[in-house]
Scaffold this active site. Structure first.
Site, mmCIF file in Angstrom:
data_model
loop_
_atom_site.group_PDB
_atom_site.id
_atom_site.type_symbol
_atom_site.label_atom_id
_atom_site.label_comp_id
_atom_site.label_asym_id
_atom_site.label_seq_id
_atom_site.Cartn_x
_atom_site.Cartn_y
_atom_site.Cartn_z
ATOM 1 N N LYS A 169 0.852 -1.190 0.000
ATOM 2 C CA LYS A 169 0.000 0.000 0.000
ATOM 3 C C LYS A 169 0.882 1.232 0.000
ATOM 4 O O LYS A 169 2.015 1.187 0.481
ATOM 5 C CB LYS A 169 -0.879 0.025 1.257
ATOM 6 C CG LYS A 169 -2.096 0.893 1.124
ATOM 7 C CD LYS A 169 -3.209 0.130 0.448
ATOM 8 C CE LYS A 169 -4.508 0.850 0.379
ATOM 9 N NZ LYS A 169 -5.585 -0.091 0.009
HETATM 10 N N1 GLU Z 1 -7.252 0.078 -3.334
HETATM 11 C C1 GLU Z 1 -7.990 -1.107 -3.634
HETATM 12 C C2 GLU Z 1 -8.084 -2.005 -2.415
HETATM 13 O O1 GLU Z 1 -7.943 -1.558 -1.306
HETATM 14 C C3 GLU Z 1 -7.494 -1.822 -4.880
HETATM 15 C C4 GLU Z 1 -6.063 -2.244 -4.844
HETATM 16 C C5 GLU Z 1 -5.566 -2.776 -6.169
HETATM 17 O O2 GLU Z 1 -6.333 -2.889 -7.116
HETATM 18 O O3 GLU Z 1 -4.378 -3.105 -6.224
HETATM 19 O O4 GLU Z 1 -8.391 -3.160 -2.527
#
Ligand code: GLU
Length: 431
Positions: free
Chosen positions: A119
């Site tokens: 993240k």
């Molecule tokens: N931000 C989204 C999540 O929390 C998608 C992450 C992604 O597609 O890599 O799942």
């Protein structure tokens, strides 16, 4: 006795981000206990593999120089390259990003994607920045994290306050810095730049899918089921629309300006049009709606509550006010660990974030596959495959929850932790 991993790390939770990390670690502790996980492996999974903190100088439009703090955390690459979004929000902290990165590891594992968890985030309020300023900040952030990202290392995507536009800026930055066209470095791109069809809608559609599936299994039809949705961004609005189209009655929605209730049912498409027309992109002034507070929305007399905003919304202070029989977590970590325990005591069924909102990362995985192959699928192909992944994950979680006599959240963590630990064990600890 296993000490809670959060305590093990010597921390006390104070912010929402701390609380999110503490909750994620508590859930890991419970899964580790249920699985009889090796103590060393438990400790390894409690910590991120890699944390990068970057300082980002950016010129504002008036010529002044400001400096922001950005993060990229790779929690686990045990099952594949890191995967997870980038969040722009004033409350972003290292602990929040660490907690969210860990949730991505479990999310990718529970849906059986060949990916790990990561993240990123930058602490600032994009609402007070111009488009050009945000573009400069995004590009500077990309350059700063470039050494640790890449299609075989860690693949970012959109998250809170980021979307396809930001992903296009990231593709451009990496392309300019490496001299190679690099669409596969991120997912959630615009379709004309190699994005997958259906990616923007995927998270919300996945939330609607698990909601309808759970209703069906509980012997409820969708018709007339009353739903309240907190957050009317990409996840909340699409989930509300899909549920309304399936026959549910969306009685309350909310955004940063507060809650809006129409007991006979909100015309979700009209509400989405309203947001598009509004200069500030909010629900302010929604026709026919009664204004309610955020607290009232969470306490709505509904069958299903979908928190699709930020973490820590349902907590020790308000969990007793929830009247819904089912909660589907559209956001990441919207329920704190203590609230979760209270809801379980009250027999409220919670579909956990790592399953409920996994549709986004599942289609991100499809996008990564398509970008690397340079071969793009039709929308119906994306939707068909998304349903296969979501159904399979849901079946497995619900059957584990029966087998272990535990909540769907505990079951989802058991499935995920077992898969990640097994991959790491099979690889053998390096060297
Ligand atoms: N931000 C989204 C999540 O929390 C998608 C992450 C992604 O597609 O890599 O799942």
């Amino acid at each position: 006795m296993l000490v809670s991993a959060f305590v093990m790390l010597g921390r006390v939770a104070t912010t929402a981000g701390d609380e999110l990390l503490a909750s994620a670690l508590k859930q890991l502790d419970a899964a580790a206990k249920a699985l009889g996980l090796d103590r060393g492996m438990h400790r390894f999974l409690s910590m991120p593999e890699r944390t990068l903190i970057v300082s980002l100088p950016v010129h504002r439009d008036d010529g002044s120089l400001e400096v922001f703090t950005g993060y990229r955390v790779q929690h686990s690459t045990g099952r594949g390259p890191g995967k997870g979004g980038i969040r722009f929000h004033p409350d972003v902290t290292l602990e929040e990003v660490q907690g969210l990165a860990m949730l991505m590891t479990w999310k990718c594992a529970v849906t059986d994607l060949p990916l790990g968890g990561a993240k990123g985030g930058v602490a600032f309020d994009p609402r007070t920045f111009s488009e050009k300023e945000i573009q400069r900040l995004t590009k500077r952030y990309t350059a700063a994290i470039l050494p640790i990202i890449g299609p075989e290392k860690d693949i970012p995507a959109p998250d809170v306050n980021t979307d396809a536009r930001h992903m296009a800026w990231i593709v451009d930055t990496v392309t300019m810095m490496t001299g190679q066209h690099s669409p596969e470095v991120v997912t959630g791109k615009p379709v004309e730049l190699g994005g997958s069809r259906g990616r923007t809608e995927a998270t919300g559609r996945g939330v609607a899918f698990v909601t309808l599936e759970l209703l069906r299994r509980m012997g409820h039809g969708a018709e007339g089921t009353r739903v309240a949705v907190q957050g009317f961004g990409n996840v909340g609005s699409i989930a509300a629309l899909a549920l309304a189209e399936a026959g549910c009655r969306i009685v309350a929605i909310s955004d940063v300006t507060g809650g809006y209730a129409i007991p006979s049912g909100i015309d979700v498409r009209e509400a989405m049009e309203h947001v598009k027309r509004d200069p500030k992109r909010t629900l302010e002034g929604l026709k026919g709606a009664t204004r309610i507070s955020n607290a009232e929305l969470l306490a709505s007399d509904v069958d299903v509550l979908i928190p699709a905003a930020l973490e820590g919304q349902i907590n020790a202070d308000n969990a007793h006010e929830v009247r819904a029989r089912m909660i589907v977590e559209g956001a990441n970590g919207p329920i704190t660990a203590e609230a979760d325990r209270k809801l379980t005591e009250r027999d409220i069924t919670v579909v956990p974030d790592i399953l409920a909102n996994a549709g986004g990362v599942v289609v991100s995985y499809f996008e990564w596959v398509q970008s690397r192959a340079q071969f793009y699928w039709e929308l119906d192909e994306v939707e068909r495959r998304l349903e296969i992944y979501m159904r399979r994950a849901m079946d497995l979680v619900l059957s584990k929850s029966k087998a272990y006599d535990c909540t769907p959240r505990e079951a989802a963590f058991i499935v995920a932790v077992e898969r990640v630990a097994s991959a790491i064990e099979k690889r053998g600890i390096f060297p």
